[in-house]
Structures are given as structure tokens and as C-alpha cells.
Design a protein around this motif. Structure first.
Motif, PDB file in Angstrom:
ATOM      1  N   LYS A 248      10.101   1.160  25.090  1.00  0.00           N
ATOM      2  CA  LYS A 248      11.481   0.680  25.025  1.00  0.00           C
ATOM      3  C   LYS A 248      12.280   1.163  26.225  1.00  0.00           C
ATOM      4  CE  LYS A 248      15.140  -1.179  23.175  1.00  0.00           C
ATOM      5  NZ  LYS A 248      15.312  -2.662  23.161  1.00  0.00           N
ATOM      6  N   ARG A 249      12.078   2.408  26.604  1.00  0.00           N
ATOM      7  CA  ARG A 249      12.775   2.941  27.781  1.00  0.00           C
ATOM      8  C   ARG A 249      12.381   2.173  29.036  1.00  0.00           C
ATOM      9  NH1 ARG A 249      11.754   9.160  28.315  1.00  0.00           N
ATOM     10  NH2 ARG A 249      12.907   8.719  30.240  1.00  0.00           N
ATOM     11  N   SER A 251      11.278  -0.899  29.143  1.00  0.00           N
ATOM     12  CA  SER A 251      11.854  -2.236  29.031  1.00  0.00           C
ATOM     13  C   SER A 251      13.321  -2.239  29.446  1.00  0.00           C
ATOM     14  CB  SER A 251      11.721  -2.742  27.592  1.00  0.00           C
ATOM     15  OG  SER A 251      12.346  -3.995  27.436  1.00  0.00           O
ATOM     16  N   ASN A 252      14.054  -1.224  29.010  1.00  0.00           N
ATOM     17  CA  ASN A 252      15.467  -1.123  29.382  1.00  0.00           C
ATOM     18  C   ASN A 252      15.626  -0.946  30.888  1.00  0.00           C
ATOM     19  OD1 ASN A 252      16.232  -1.344  26.703  1.00  0.00           O
ATOM     20  ND2 ASN A 252      16.359   0.869  26.384  1.00  0.00           N
ATOM     21  N   LYS A 255      15.180  -4.295  32.578  1.00  0.00           N
ATOM     22  CA  LYS A 255      16.366  -5.133  32.396  1.00  0.00           C
ATOM     23  C   LYS A 255      17.502  -4.678  33.303  1.00  0.00           C
ATOM     24  CE  LYS A 255      15.327  -6.300  27.574  1.00  0.00           C
ATOM     25  NZ  LYS A 255      15.746  -6.136  26.154  1.00  0.00           N
ATOM     26  N   THR A 256      17.649  -3.353  33.435  1.00  0.00           N
ATOM     27  CA  THR A 256      18.708  -2.817  34.297  1.00  0.00           C
ATOM     28  C   THR A 256      18.464  -3.187  35.753  1.00  0.00           C
ATOM     29  OG1 THR A 256      19.043  -0.948  32.795  1.00  0.00           O
ATOM     30  CG2 THR A 256      19.885  -0.720  35.043  1.00  0.00           C
TER      31      THR A 256
END
Length: 261
Positions: A248-249, A251-252, A255-256
Motif C-alpha cells: 500500500k505504501r 502504491s501511494n 500515485k504521488t
């Protein structure tokens, strides 16, 4: 001579398991994705799986002679189902298939980026499709032998119907995952259609390979009924949760970076 060879490979089996589970995977998971440390630790993880599986196959072979092998002061169970000749044979086949399934996840997960680079050039190596077919066969054999072994073990030890049902559902879930994973790999090769996200495919395979590795420690060192079974589930859940948090980290971060670009 055979005893020395067996002991050597089993030592490598145990050491490789520790290195892969507690060093290579955590380093690869926490390192910056794609950098030198990440790639190196990934190679170590997959390389360790080779020795893990060779040692595992030898443990299954040794099951025909004896079911417990002492090492480092720990009694390694060649088969947690060893209650009779028929069950021993089932356990040998089943645990050999477990080795095969875990090795496939590690190797196919490691090969994801090679497949991604090949797909960019319009190439889809047949090797990946062939091992996916073999994985499907191994998954079906795993499910069949474990289902029968659990039923026979339950009958011998008078285990509760709840325990049996839980075992059956775990088999269904595990086999379903194997079929979906290998089937997806096969689909990519046959349809010549890359997945939406290679990195998710890579992370999923490596996390589940680590889950299988984590479960192997209580599987080999504790009775399957009761405590051993619960330790296996807890080990897999811990790895799953940690793996999902790290994914999840990542993936974030993607996206950033995409938003900034």
C-alpha cells in the motif's frame, strides 16, 4: 554417505529458510523498489528457495524411512501425518507439492520483470506458460492428497468436525489461489496480453511465497493438529498484513509521483 549428503542438504534447507524468511524478503520488501539492494535481495530470496525445495524433497524421501530427523536440537517432522503407511505416502506427495507451489511463486514472481520487458517487445516466453501448466497440475495433486490425508488423520485421532471443515476450507482457498495465479500466468502467455500492473503481480507472488515459507516453520517443527495448525495460520496472516501494508505504501508513492509528473 547418504546420511552425510542428506544432513548437508537439510542444513542448507534450514539455513536457506531462515535467510529467505528473515533477511532476504524483509530487505527486498523495505528497500526502494527497483534499486540494486532490492534486486540483489530478491535474487537471494529466489536462490534460497532452490535449496529450501531440494531439502524439502529430501525430507519427503526420508519419510519412507523415518518421520523425524533431529537437527540443531530440533526434531524436523518429515510428515505431520505419519500415522500409517497409506497416510505417509499421501504426505510425501502433498508436502512435495507444497515445495513445488512455493518455488513456483518465488520463481514466477521473480520473473515478472523479465516478462514485462519481453512483453514490451511483443514477446511472451513459452517457458512461463509451461511452468504455469505444471503448477496447475501440482495444485490439483496438492488438494487431492491433503484432503484425503486430513480425513484419514481426523479419523485416526478423532478430531472434531469443525477442525476437519476448517482444513477443507483452507484447502479450497489455497487451491483456488493456485489455480487463479497459474491460470492468470497461462492466460498472459496464450492471449499475449500483459496484466494491468506488473508490480502488483510481482508483489502478490512474493508475499504469498513468503507466507508459505513462514508457515513451513511450524509445519515442520510442530504437530499439525491444534497448536501447529494455528501457528501456521498466524504466521501466514502476519506476513500477509505486513506485505499488504508495504504494498500500500508503494502504491501511494506511485500515485504521488504520477501526480507530481
Amino acid at each position: 554417505m547418504w546420511d552425510q549428503i542428506l544432513y548437508l542438504f537439510l542444513v542448507l534447507h534450514v539455513l536457506a529458510g531462515f535467510v529467505a524468511a528473515f533477511l532476504a524478503f524483509p530487505v527486498a520488501a523495505l528497500a526502494t523498489k527497483g534499486d540494486k539492494l532490492h534486486r540483489l535481495s530478491g535474487r537471494v530470496f529466489v536462490g534460497c528457495f532452490f535449496f529450501i525445495c531440494i531439502g524439502g524433497y529430501l525430507l519427503e524421501f526420508e519419510n519412507f524411512k523415518g518421520t523425524v530427523i533431529p537437527m540443531f536440537g530440533i526434531e524436523l517432522n518429515a510428515s505431520p501425518f505419519a500415522q500409517g503407511a497409506d497416510i505417509d505416502v499421501l504426505a510425501v506427495i502433498n508436502t512435495a507439492m507444497v515445495n513445488t507451489l512455493a518455488f513456483y511463486l518465488a520463481v514466477s514472481g521473480w520473473r515478472v520483470w523479465a516478462r514485462a520487458r519481453a512483453a514490451e517487445k511483443g514477446a511472451f516466453p513459452i517457458f512461463d506458460s509451461v511452468i504455469a501448466i505444471l503448477e496447475i497440475g501440482a495444485g490439483l495433486l496438492f488438494a487431492t492428497t491433503l484432503w484425503i490425508a486430513i480425513d484419514q488423520t481426523a479419523e485416526i485421532n478423532n478430531l472434531s468436525s469443525e477442525f476437519i471443515a476448517l482444513g477443507h476450507w483452507i484447502i479450497i482457498a489455497a487451491t483456488g489461489y493456485v489455480m487463479l495465479d497459474a491460470g492468470h500466468d497461462l492466460y498472459i502467455g496464450i492471449a499475449r496480453k500483459p496484466p494491468k500492473s506488473w508490480w502488483i503481480m510481482h508483489a502478490r507472488k512474493m508475499i504469498t511465497a513468503e507466507m508459505g515459507l513462514a508457515a513451513a516453520f511450524p509445519y515442520r517443527c510442530a504437530p499439525l493438529d491444534g497448536v501447529g495448525g494455528m501457528l501456521m495460520l498466524v504466521s501466514m496472516l502476519v506476513v500477509l498484513v505486513i506485505g499488504l501494508i508495504i504494498a500500500k505504501r508503494f502504491s501511494n508513492r506511485i500515485k504521488t509521483e504520477a501526480a507530481i509528473a
